[in-house]
Design a protein around this motif. Structure first.
Motif, PDB file in Angstrom:
ATOM      1  N   MET A   1       0.814  -1.219   0.000  1.00  0.00           N
ATOM      2  CA  MET A   1       0.000   0.000   0.000  1.00  0.00           C
ATOM      3  C   MET A   1       0.847   1.269   0.000  1.00  0.00           C
ATOM      4  O   MET A   1       0.321   2.362  -0.218  1.00  0.00           O
ATOM      5  CB  MET A   1      -0.945  -0.010   1.204  1.00  0.00           C
ATOM      6  CG  MET A   1      -0.277   0.111   2.555  1.00  0.00           C
ATOM      7  SD  MET A   1      -1.423  -0.105   3.944  1.00  0.00           S
ATOM      8  CE  MET A   1      -1.488  -1.890   4.084  1.00  0.00           C
TER       9      MET A   1
ATOM     10  N   GLU B   1      -2.921   3.595  -3.800  1.00  0.00           N
ATOM     11  CA  GLU B   1      -3.911   4.235  -2.943  1.00  0.00           C
ATOM     12  C   GLU B   1      -4.178   3.376  -1.706  1.00  0.00           C
ATOM     13  O   GLU B   1      -4.037   2.154  -1.744  1.00  0.00           O
ATOM     14  CB  GLU B   1      -5.222   4.464  -3.698  1.00  0.00           C
ATOM     15  CG  GLU B   1      -6.134   3.256  -3.818  1.00  0.00           C
ATOM     16  CD  GLU B   1      -5.681   2.263  -4.870  1.00  0.00           C
ATOM     17  OE1 GLU B   1      -4.734   2.580  -5.624  1.00  0.00           O
ATOM     18  OE2 GLU B   1      -6.255   1.158  -4.953  1.00  0.00           O
TER      19      GLU B   1
ATOM     20  N   THR C   1      -6.518   7.861  -1.786  1.00  0.00           N
ATOM     21  CA  THR C   1      -7.341   6.943  -1.004  1.00  0.00           C
ATOM     22  C   THR C   1      -8.501   6.441  -1.850  1.00  0.00           C
ATOM     23  O   THR C   1      -8.956   7.115  -2.771  1.00  0.00           O
ATOM     24  CB  THR C   1      -7.901   7.626   0.260  1.00  0.00           C
ATOM     25  OG1 THR C   1      -8.624   8.806  -0.121  1.00  0.00           O
ATOM     26  CG2 THR C   1      -6.811   7.991   1.235  1.00  0.00           C
ATOM     27  N   ASP C   2      -8.953   5.258  -1.538  1.00  0.00           N
ATOM     28  CA  ASP C   2     -10.159   4.687  -2.127  1.00  0.00           C
ATOM     29  C   ASP C   2     -11.056   4.355  -0.950  1.00  0.00           C
ATOM     30  O   ASP C   2     -10.765   3.439  -0.177  1.00  0.00           O
ATOM     31  CB  ASP C   2      -9.804   3.435  -2.934  1.00  0.00           C
ATOM     32  CG  ASP C   2     -11.032   2.748  -3.512  1.00  0.00           C
ATOM     33  OD1 ASP C   2     -12.127   3.329  -3.423  1.00  0.00           O
ATOM     34  OD2 ASP C   2     -10.893   1.632  -4.039  1.00  0.00           O
ATOM     35  N   ILE C   3     -12.138   5.103  -0.766  1.00  0.00           N
ATOM     36  CA  ILE C   3     -12.942   4.972   0.446  1.00  0.00           C
ATOM     37  C   ILE C   3     -14.319   4.441   0.113  1.00  0.00           C
ATOM     38  O   ILE C   3     -14.923   4.816  -0.887  1.00  0.00           O
ATOM     39  CB  ILE C   3     -13.020   6.314   1.202  1.00  0.00           C
ATOM     40  CG1 ILE C   3     -13.643   6.128   2.585  1.00  0.00           C
ATOM     41  CG2 ILE C   3     -13.756   7.373   0.398  1.00  0.00           C
ATOM     42  CD1 ILE C   3     -13.385   7.285   3.527  1.00  0.00           C
ATOM     43  N   ARG C   4     -14.786   3.548   0.983  1.00  0.00           N
ATOM     44  CA  ARG C   4     -16.144   3.040   0.858  1.00  0.00           C
ATOM     45  C   ARG C   4     -16.736   2.928   2.261  1.00  0.00           C
ATOM     46  O   ARG C   4     -15.985   2.800   3.240  1.00  0.00           O
ATOM     47  CB  ARG C   4     -16.177   1.694   0.120  1.00  0.00           C
ATOM     48  CG  ARG C   4     -15.498   0.521   0.778  1.00  0.00           C
ATOM     49  CD  ARG C   4     -13.975   0.534   0.716  1.00  0.00           C
ATOM     50  NE  ARG C   4     -13.436   0.684  -0.633  1.00  0.00           N
ATOM     51  CZ  ARG C   4     -13.081  -0.351  -1.387  1.00  0.00           C
ATOM     52  NH1 ARG C   4     -13.211  -1.576  -0.922  1.00  0.00           N
ATOM     53  NH2 ARG C   4     -12.542  -0.150  -2.581  1.00  0.00           N
TER      54      ARG C   4
ATOM     55  N   ASP D   1     -11.189  -6.144   0.404  1.00  0.00           N
ATOM     56  CA  ASP D   1     -10.165  -5.394  -0.310  1.00  0.00           C
ATOM     57  C   ASP D   1      -9.605  -4.231   0.508  1.00  0.00           C
ATOM     58  O   ASP D   1      -8.722  -3.521   0.054  1.00  0.00           O
ATOM     59  CB  ASP D   1     -10.769  -4.861  -1.617  1.00  0.00           C
ATOM     60  CG  ASP D   1      -9.699  -4.515  -2.642  1.00  0.00           C
ATOM     61  OD1 ASP D   1      -8.643  -5.176  -2.625  1.00  0.00           O
ATOM     62  OD2 ASP D   1      -9.912  -3.585  -3.433  1.00  0.00           O
ATOM     63  N   CYS D   2     -10.112  -4.019   1.711  1.00  0.00           N
ATOM     64  CA  CYS D   2      -9.694  -2.859   2.520  1.00  0.00           C
ATOM     65  C   CYS D   2      -8.300  -3.068   3.117  1.00  0.00           C
ATOM     66  O   CYS D   2      -7.926  -4.180   3.493  1.00  0.00           O
ATOM     67  CB  CYS D   2     -10.686  -2.604   3.653  1.00  0.00           C
ATOM     68  SG  CYS D   2     -12.306  -2.013   3.125  1.00  0.00           S
ATOM     69  N   ASP D   3      -7.562  -1.989   3.229  1.00  0.00           N
ATOM     70  CA  ASP D   3      -6.320  -1.966   4.009  1.00  0.00           C
ATOM     71  C   ASP D   3      -6.603  -1.554   5.442  1.00  0.00           C
ATOM     72  O   ASP D   3      -5.934  -1.987   6.378  1.00  0.00           O
ATOM     73  CB  ASP D   3      -5.323  -0.975   3.408  1.00  0.00           C
ATOM     74  CG  ASP D   3      -4.984  -1.293   1.972  1.00  0.00           C
ATOM     75  OD1 ASP D   3      -4.580  -2.435   1.704  1.00  0.00           O
ATOM     76  OD2 ASP D   3      -5.127  -0.397   1.113  1.00  0.00           O
TER      77      ASP D   3
ATOM     78  N   ARG E   1      -6.834   1.808   0.720  1.00  0.00           N
ATOM     79  CA  ARG E   1      -8.248   1.438   0.630  1.00  0.00           C
ATOM     80  C   ARG E   1      -8.855   1.444   2.024  1.00  0.00           C
ATOM     81  O   ARG E   1      -8.472   0.637   2.881  1.00  0.00           O
ATOM     82  CB  ARG E   1      -8.381   0.074  -0.032  1.00  0.00           C
ATOM     83  CG  ARG E   1      -7.796   0.056  -1.454  1.00  0.00           C
ATOM     84  CD  ARG E   1      -7.548  -1.347  -1.914  1.00  0.00           C
ATOM     85  NE  ARG E   1      -6.809  -1.342  -3.194  1.00  0.00           N
ATOM     86  CZ  ARG E   1      -6.040  -2.329  -3.603  1.00  0.00           C
ATOM     87  NH1 ARG E   1      -5.891  -3.396  -2.842  1.00  0.00           N
ATOM     88  NH2 ARG E   1      -5.414  -2.254  -4.768  1.00  0.00           N
TER      89      ARG E   1
ATOM     90  N   CYS F   1      -9.266  12.653   3.767  1.00  0.00           N
ATOM     91  CA  CYS F   1      -8.868  12.066   2.480  1.00  0.00           C
ATOM     92  C   CYS F   1      -8.612  13.154   1.449  1.00  0.00           C
ATOM     93  O   CYS F   1      -7.677  13.060   0.642  1.00  0.00           O
ATOM     94  CB  CYS F   1      -9.949  11.106   1.985  1.00  0.00           C
ATOM     95  SG  CYS F   1     -10.115   9.617   2.991  1.00  0.00           S
TER      96      CYS F   1
ATOM     97  N   LYS G   1     -15.994  -6.089  -1.321  1.00  0.00           N
ATOM     98  CA  LYS G   1     -15.262  -4.835  -1.151  1.00  0.00           C
ATOM     99  C   LYS G   1     -14.659  -4.721   0.244  1.00  0.00           C
ATOM    100  O   LYS G   1     -13.659  -4.031   0.434  1.00  0.00           O
ATOM    101  CB  LYS G   1     -16.179  -3.650  -1.437  1.00  0.00           C
ATOM    102  CG  LYS G   1     -16.588  -3.529  -2.899  1.00  0.00           C
ATOM    103  CD  LYS G   1     -17.451  -2.305  -3.130  1.00  0.00           C
ATOM    104  CE  LYS G   1     -17.833  -2.176  -4.599  1.00  0.00           C
ATOM    105  NZ  LYS G   1     -18.703  -0.987  -4.844  1.00  0.00           N
TER     106      LYS G   1
END
Length: 457
Positions: A105, A109, A149-152, A173-175, A111, A139, A170
């Motif tokens: 990471m 980005e 960053t990729d935020i959800r 896939d988070c860090d 996550r 972010c 999803k």
């Protein structure tokens, strides 16, 4: 000729991607939870491994002074030439986390998943919506500084089945996952994070002990006993040469007796002097509890504004009869809500308020944040003394920047990120072989010179 070269280039890239993905297939049979009296030798033997093979799969064992402890999780690799491993090498299977070419990471980005009650149905939801907005603002600021960053986000309300949310691909896939708010959801999320090597930031107070066994958890706020012990430790460091006056305020609803109990135990252990008086005592008896030669530090056993008002009245009367008395007050985080009413007395009585968060009303950065929040969301933050959007900003900025700098080796230790918080200081320490807890506390000091200083620990 050009078409042939293009075909050769594509074939080379495809071959590289395939080989990279193959190399990253999980080659561990399982995570083993260490039982009482188990040893590295015994675990290796029971799984058909040599000690060196087990240690190679768990590099932390190479650390000087490493000890295997009950409750630790260690990786159990497939034995050499194990048929299951050969099958994995011959025909790649889907790993638990999706395979990507770039897993580090630090080079892509970050996550981020947010799993909190994000709704407007009650106070919890409204506060967490504001917190989440602070995360989004962090972010945005990180992006300006070159960190993507990729935020959800998931609405993890109190009665939501978190196991259903964790089935979302999803989530795998988070860090970093920020959440949950409720204690009952911690174990499921913690187990999921440990299996999939995801970091979890628990942003608010919980009563779970999962952090003691799960190395992937970052816990920001501690339980009352831990916080009281931290406050008392720093109190004694600062006032060990002072005379402590504990005032019983006759508040049957107060929970602050737990703090004064810990304080008294500490003072007795150190052989320090203190006296106990009552808010209803006569002026003469009240005065007898104070030292005429030493610096007096007054501690109430309640945080309520009503009793605080009476205490200030008695102290002002005491100074009228003996202006030479040296008096300081030591309070509670709730006193930060009473600034408008008691500010003059806070200054006059050299007041110290312990807390785990504080944003100065005179902070230029704080004012800028308020304006930016208003511009982004077309409303002001809720008027709590802890600004939840600012908390979200501080925590997200700190964690994301740390993961960008150090990847999976990030521990949140003091001084590693180089971020000055707006409101919530963070520096984590690992608990044995478990997770990490934030040890940062502060004293807000209202000086007799009408100044406010923040003393960070």
């Amino acid at each position: 000729m050009k078409r042939l070269l293009r075909y050769f280039f594509m074939l080379t890239v495809l071959s590289f991607v395939t080989e990279t993905a193959m190399a990253q297939v999980q080659k561990y049979k399982e995570l083993h939870k260490v039982k009482r009296k188990e040893t590295i030798f015994g675990i290796a033997r029971d799984n058909g491994l040599t000690i060196d093979e087990l240690i190679e799969a768990n590099p932390e064992m190479k650390t000087p002074g490493y000890e295997l402890r009950k409750g630790d999780y260690i990786k159990i690799p497939y034995p050499p030439k194990h048929p299951e491993l050969e099958s994995v090498n011959q025909q790649p299977q889907m790993p638990t986390k999706p395979v990507v070419v770039e897993r580090d990471m630090r080079n892509r980005e970050i996550r981020v998943g947010v799993m909190l009650p994000l709704h407007n149905e009650n106070g919890d939801g409204k506060r967490m919506v504001e917190y989440y907005r602070g995360v989004l603002m962090a972010c945005d600021s990180l992006r300006v500084n070159g960190i993507s960053t990729d935020i959800r986000a998931w609405n993890l309300a109190e009665n939501t089945d978190i196991k259903q949310i964790l089935k979302d691909p999803k989530a795998l896939d988070c860090d970093l996952i920020i959440g949950p708010l409720y204690t009952k959801q911690v174990k499921a999320l913690g187990d999921f994070a440990l299996r999939n090597d995801i970091r979890v930031l628990i942003p608010f107070s919980i009563n779970s002990n999962e952090v003691f066994d799960n190395g992937n958890l970052f816990q920001v706020f501690q339980n009352g006993n831990q916080t009281n012990n931290a406050y008392v430790f720093r109190f004694y460091q600062r006032f060990k040469d002072s005379h402590v006056v504990i005032v019983d305020c006759n508040d049957s609803t107060s929970t602050k007796g737990s703090f004064t109990t810990v304080l008294r135990r500490k003072l007795e252990q150190e052989g320090a002097t203190y006296t106990i008086t009552n808010l209803k005592s006569s002026e003469t008896k009240f005065k007898q509890s104070f030292s005429t030669t030493a610096h007096n530090v007054v501690v109430l056993n309640t945080s309520r504004s009503q009793e605080l008002n009476v205490a200030f009245a008695k102290l002002n009367g005491l100074l009228m009869t003996d202006p030479s008395l040296k008096i300081s007050m030591f309070g509670y985080p709730e006193w930060l809500m009473y600034i408008n009413k008691h500010l003059d007395n806070f200054y006059k009585f050299d007041t110290y308020i312990p807390s785990t968060y504080y944003m100065s009303p005179l902070s230029h950065r704080g004012e800028h944040f308020k304006k930016k929040y208003r511009w982004n969301f077309h409303q002001d933050m809720q008027p709590y003394h802890q600004r939840y959007a600012v908390t979200g900003f501080d925590q997200a900025y700190f964690m994301i920047k740390g993961l960008h700098m150090y990847g999976t080796h990030f521990t949140g230790a003091s001084g590693t990120v180089g971020y000055t918080p707006l409101q919530t200081p963070l520096h984590f320490e690992r608990i044995g072989n478990g997770g990490l807890q934030n040890r940062a506390i502060l004293f807000v000091h209202y000086t007799p010179q009408n100044k406010i200083e923040t003393i960070n620990f």
